[in-house]
Design a protein around this motif. Structure first.
Motif, PDB file in Angstrom:
ATOM      1  N   ALA A 126      17.390   5.579 -10.021  1.00  0.00           N
ATOM      2  CA  ALA A 126      16.312   4.641  -9.728  1.00  0.00           C
ATOM      3  C   ALA A 126      16.012   4.583  -8.234  1.00  0.00           C
ATOM      4  CB  ALA A 126      16.692   3.252 -10.250  1.00  0.00           C
ATOM      5  N   LYS A 127      17.066   4.593  -7.425  1.00  0.00           N
ATOM      6  CA  LYS A 127      16.870   4.571  -5.974  1.00  0.00           C
ATOM      7  C   LYS A 127      16.168   5.844  -5.498  1.00  0.00           C
ATOM      8  CE  LYS A 127      19.394   4.122  -1.608  1.00  0.00           C
ATOM      9  NZ  LYS A 127      20.738   3.990  -0.972  1.00  0.00           N
ATOM     10  N   GLU A 128      16.556   6.995  -6.034  1.00  0.00           N
ATOM     11  CA  GLU A 128      15.944   8.265  -5.647  1.00  0.00           C
ATOM     12  C   GLU A 128      14.466   8.308  -6.000  1.00  0.00           C
ATOM     13  OE1 GLU A 128      16.248  11.909  -3.786  1.00  0.00           O
ATOM     14  OE2 GLU A 128      17.991  10.624  -4.194  1.00  0.00           O
ATOM     15  N   LEU A 129      14.108   7.729  -7.144  1.00  0.00           N
ATOM     16  CA  LEU A 129      12.730   7.770  -7.634  1.00  0.00           C
ATOM     17  C   LEU A 129      11.921   6.556  -7.204  1.00  0.00           C
ATOM     18  CD1 LEU A 129      13.616   8.975 -11.235  1.00  0.00           C
ATOM     19  CD2 LEU A 129      12.596  10.368  -9.425  1.00  0.00           C
ATOM     20  N   GLU A 130      12.594   5.588  -6.541  1.00  0.00           N
ATOM     21  CA  GLU A 130      11.935   4.364  -6.057  1.00  0.00           C
ATOM     22  C   GLU A 130      11.313   3.576  -7.204  1.00  0.00           C
ATOM     23  OE1 GLU A 130       9.265   5.576  -2.962  1.00  0.00           O
ATOM     24  OE2 GLU A 130      10.885   5.939  -1.540  1.00  0.00           O
ATOM     25  N   VAL A 131      12.092   3.394  -8.275  1.00  0.00           N
ATOM     26  CA  VAL A 131      11.672   2.570  -9.405  1.00  0.00           C
ATOM     27  C   VAL A 131      12.819   1.611  -9.737  1.00  0.00           C
ATOM     28  CG1 VAL A 131      10.159   4.345 -10.364  1.00  0.00           C
ATOM     29  CG2 VAL A 131      12.545   4.229 -11.119  1.00  0.00           C
ATOM     30  N   SER A 132      12.564   0.665 -10.632  1.00  0.00           N
ATOM     31  CA  SER A 132      13.609  -0.255 -11.054  1.00  0.00           C
ATOM     32  C   SER A 132      14.530   0.430 -12.055  1.00  0.00           C
ATOM     33  CB  SER A 132      12.990  -1.496 -11.696  1.00  0.00           C
ATOM     34  OG  SER A 132      12.349  -1.149 -12.914  1.00  0.00           O
ATOM     35  N   VAL A 133      15.738  -0.117 -12.207  1.00  0.00           N
ATOM     36  CA  VAL A 133      16.673   0.431 -13.189  1.00  0.00           C
ATOM     37  C   VAL A 133      16.088   0.309 -14.593  1.00  0.00           C
ATOM     38  CG1 VAL A 133      18.973   0.133 -14.216  1.00  0.00           C
ATOM     39  CG2 VAL A 133      18.680  -0.037 -11.738  1.00  0.00           C
TER      40      VAL A 133
END
Length: 324
Positions: free
Chosen positions: A25-32
């Motif tokens: 999620a951090k790599e893709l800049e989205v929520s879990v």
């Protein structure tokens, strides 16, 4: 957008192996939550994503399975050609390999994408070396790079400003900044940075590197730069500067430029603005700020002002000026 993100998840899992939901999620800049929905969508499409439970769990692709995505968009093919720097590649001993890979990629691209990719390399040249300086000789770079790729320890002879000493280093990565190569490695369980031009000798050892968990080269480098600036600038100077002087100050260093940009710079009756900048030492600041006179005047600290006055007096005496 979502389709691109689903492809990115496949590529990340294929290249990095198991990753936690939080890492993805951090790599893709989205929520879990969004990441879990994307994983469900991939599974529904037949991509064999395996979920491991537990503290060390995460997502991974089924062993032996990989994507067969071979198409590059026009923008992606341009980016690939943009990333190739001739000087660093030659210093790493990869000049022929980079050219071979470039030709293979050109041959594999459709005609339209091939023209776009070639247009980038013919119209944009990247030169990483700073002005008024040649690239530093780095005869040990090829050996060091091989140790980085193979994850093997290095025995080096390193010349610092204090002394020359032998070190056993566990190499973690290479950094090229403003035409200067640096080695990041672990010495006695502590990450260290070495300027490669100061490495007088390097020998690759058979022992493997114990890479710290979750070590990220870019994150370490950013933190090391911030730490270097904090340790380097131990004092401050207060100045009066004309508009031309403020502009000249911005070229002294990035730290000084930030200080100038952050100041209010409201000009006084004489048209000069008061600014506070970080300095390394009285001696170093004397040399930096004297050359900016008369557009920049030091008003504090007093030892710096006296140092500049004394330097002006010595210069006047050297050139035979009896009064100034």
């Amino acid at each position: 957008m979502r389709a691109s993100r689903l492809l990115s998840i496949q590529m990340l899992l294929q290249t990095r192996g198991r990753m936690s939901a939080r890492e993805l999620a951090k790599e893709l800049e989205v929520s879990v939550r969004t990441l879990h929905r994307d994983i469900d969508q991939l599974a529904a499409a037949g991509v064999p994503v395996v979920a491991d439970r537990g503290r060390e769990g995460g997502f991974k692709l089924l062993d032996g399975w990989k994507t067969t995505l071979t198409g590059l968009t026009a923008a992606e093919s341009q980016a690939v050609f943009l990333s190739g720097l001739a000087i660093p590649a030659a210093q790493l001993g990869l000049k022929d390999e980079v050219e071979s890979a470039r030709l293979k990629l050109l041959a594999a691209l459709p005609a339209g994408a091939r023209d776009d990719a070639q247009r980038v390399s013919s119209r944009l040249h990247l030169d990483p070396v700073d002005w008024y300086r040649d690239a530093e000789p780095v005869p040990q770079l090829a050996t060091i790079a091989e140790a980085v790729w193979r994850e093997q320890q290095l025995a080096i002879c390193y010349e610092s400003w204090k002394t020359t000493a032998a070190r056993i280093v566990e190499p973690l990565g290479l950094v090229l900044k403003a035409g200067i190569w640096y080695l990041v490695g672990v010495v006695k369980n502590e990450p260290r940075t070495f300027r490669i031009s100061n490495i007088m000798a390097a020998e690759m050892l058979p022992e493997t590197v114990r890479r710290p968990q979750k070590f990220d080269l870019a994150t370490y480098w950013r933190a090391s730069i911030e730490r270097f600036e904090r340790e380097l600038y131990r004092s401050e100077a207060t100045l009066l500067a004309t508009p031309a002087g403020l502009k000249s100050l911005s070229y002294v260093s990035s730290a000084v430029a930030r200080a100038v940009a952050a100041s209010s710079r409201a000009p006084g009756e004489d048209g000069r603005s008061k600014v506070r900048i970080p300095i390394e030492s009285i001696e170093h600041a004397t040399g930096q700020l004297l050359r900016l006179a008369p557009e920049v005047e030091v008003i504090a600290p007093e030892p710096l002002r006296i140092s500049i006055i004394e330097r002006i007096g010595a210069i006047a005496k050297l050139y035979g000026l009896t009064s100034y």
